[in-house]
Design a protein around this motif. Structure first.
Motif, PDB file in Angstrom:
ATOM      1  N   ILE A  58     -81.927 -47.661 -37.271  1.00  0.00           N
ATOM      2  CA  ILE A  58     -81.150 -47.087 -38.365  1.00  0.00           C
ATOM      3  C   ILE A  58     -80.778 -45.660 -37.997  1.00  0.00           C
ATOM      4  O   ILE A  58     -81.648 -44.876 -37.579  1.00  0.00           O
ATOM      5  N   GLN A  59     -79.508 -45.335 -38.137  1.00  0.00           N
ATOM      6  CA  GLN A  59     -79.055 -43.951 -37.974  1.00  0.00           C
ATOM      7  C   GLN A  59     -78.897 -43.373 -39.374  1.00  0.00           C
ATOM      8  O   GLN A  59     -78.072 -43.836 -40.163  1.00  0.00           O
ATOM      9  N   HIS A  60     -79.713 -42.381 -39.667  1.00  0.00           N
ATOM     10  CA  HIS A  60     -79.679 -41.703 -40.969  1.00  0.00           C
ATOM     11  C   HIS A  60     -78.893 -40.405 -40.785  1.00  0.00           C
ATOM     12  O   HIS A  60     -79.169 -39.625 -39.886  1.00  0.00           O
ATOM     13  N   GLU A  98     -74.704 -38.855 -48.064  1.00  0.00           N
ATOM     14  CA  GLU A  98     -75.714 -39.464 -47.210  1.00  0.00           C
ATOM     15  C   GLU A  98     -75.214 -40.812 -46.736  1.00  0.00           C
ATOM     16  O   GLU A  98     -74.645 -41.577 -47.521  1.00  0.00           O
ATOM     17  N   TYR A  99     -75.437 -41.093 -45.450  1.00  0.00           N
ATOM     18  CA  TYR A  99     -75.000 -42.357 -44.846  1.00  0.00           C
ATOM     19  C   TYR A  99     -76.118 -42.891 -43.974  1.00  0.00           C
ATOM     20  O   TYR A  99     -76.728 -42.142 -43.209  1.00  0.00           O
ATOM     21  N   ASP A 100     -76.354 -44.182 -44.049  1.00  0.00           N
ATOM     22  CA  ASP A 100     -77.346 -44.849 -43.201  1.00  0.00           C
ATOM     23  C   ASP A 100     -76.643 -46.026 -42.532  1.00  0.00           C
ATOM     24  O   ASP A 100     -76.080 -46.885 -43.220  1.00  0.00           O
ATOM     25  N   ASP A 107     -86.612 -50.275 -40.249  1.00  0.00           N
ATOM     26  CA  ASP A 107     -86.668 -49.918 -41.663  1.00  0.00           C
ATOM     27  C   ASP A 107     -88.032 -49.352 -42.054  1.00  0.00           C
ATOM     28  O   ASP A 107     -88.113 -48.450 -42.888  1.00  0.00           O
ATOM     29  N   THR A 150     -78.439 -35.704 -38.289  1.00  0.00           N
ATOM     30  CA  THR A 150     -78.459 -37.113 -37.930  1.00  0.00           C
ATOM     31  C   THR A 150     -79.727 -37.394 -37.144  1.00  0.00           C
ATOM     32  O   THR A 150     -80.203 -36.528 -36.392  1.00  0.00           O
ATOM     33  N   TYR A 198     -88.091 -45.742 -41.166  1.00  0.00           N
ATOM     34  CA  TYR A 198     -87.216 -44.994 -42.078  1.00  0.00           C
ATOM     35  C   TYR A 198     -87.894 -44.815 -43.436  1.00  0.00           C
ATOM     36  O   TYR A 198     -87.869 -43.719 -44.017  1.00  0.00           O
ATOM     37  N   ASN A 240     -89.004 -41.320 -45.410  1.00  0.00           N
ATOM     38  CA  ASN A 240     -88.620 -40.986 -46.789  1.00  0.00           C
ATOM     39  C   ASN A 240     -89.820 -40.647 -47.652  1.00  0.00           C
ATOM     40  O   ASN A 240     -89.730 -39.780 -48.515  1.00  0.00           O
TER      41      ASN A 240
END
Length: 98
Positions: free
Chosen positions: A3-5, A92-94, A63, A57, A66, A70
């Motif tokens: 996942i790219q956060h 915000e984009y994931d 997951d 980034t 990630y 969080n």
């Protein structure tokens, strides 16, 4: 699946100010200390099409990594004590690979 956060944001601080530099340095130190954070980068917007001036980034292996980020106390504290009072606007984009 990794996942790219990504968060793109504008600070409440003046561009080029010591407050801006301190926020970015403190963010790097805090967020990269959290297990599972990979390839952390801070980028600066160069296009006049957006007033969101910065981007964080980072990559997470999956997951679970990630979600652990969080929920990590360092992340929770950074958001409450620094992000909320100092960030004026953000998106915000994931992403996962298509």
């Amino acid at each position: 699946m990794s996942i790219q956060h990504t968060v793109v944001f504008r600070l409440a601080h003046a561009p080029g100010s010591s407050e801006e530099a301190e926020f970015l340095a403190d963010a790097r130190a805090a967020l990269t200390s959290i297990p599972g954070v990979e390839d952390f980068r801070i980028n600066r917007q160069v296009s006049p099409k957006s007033d969101l001036a910065h981007q964080f980034t980072m990559l997470f292996a999956d997951d679970a990594a990630y979600q652990a980020y969080n929920d990590h106390p360092t992340h929770v504290s950074f958001v409450a004590e620094r992000w909320v009072p100092e960030v004026a606007e953000f998106q915000e984009y994931d992403f996962v690979e298509a």
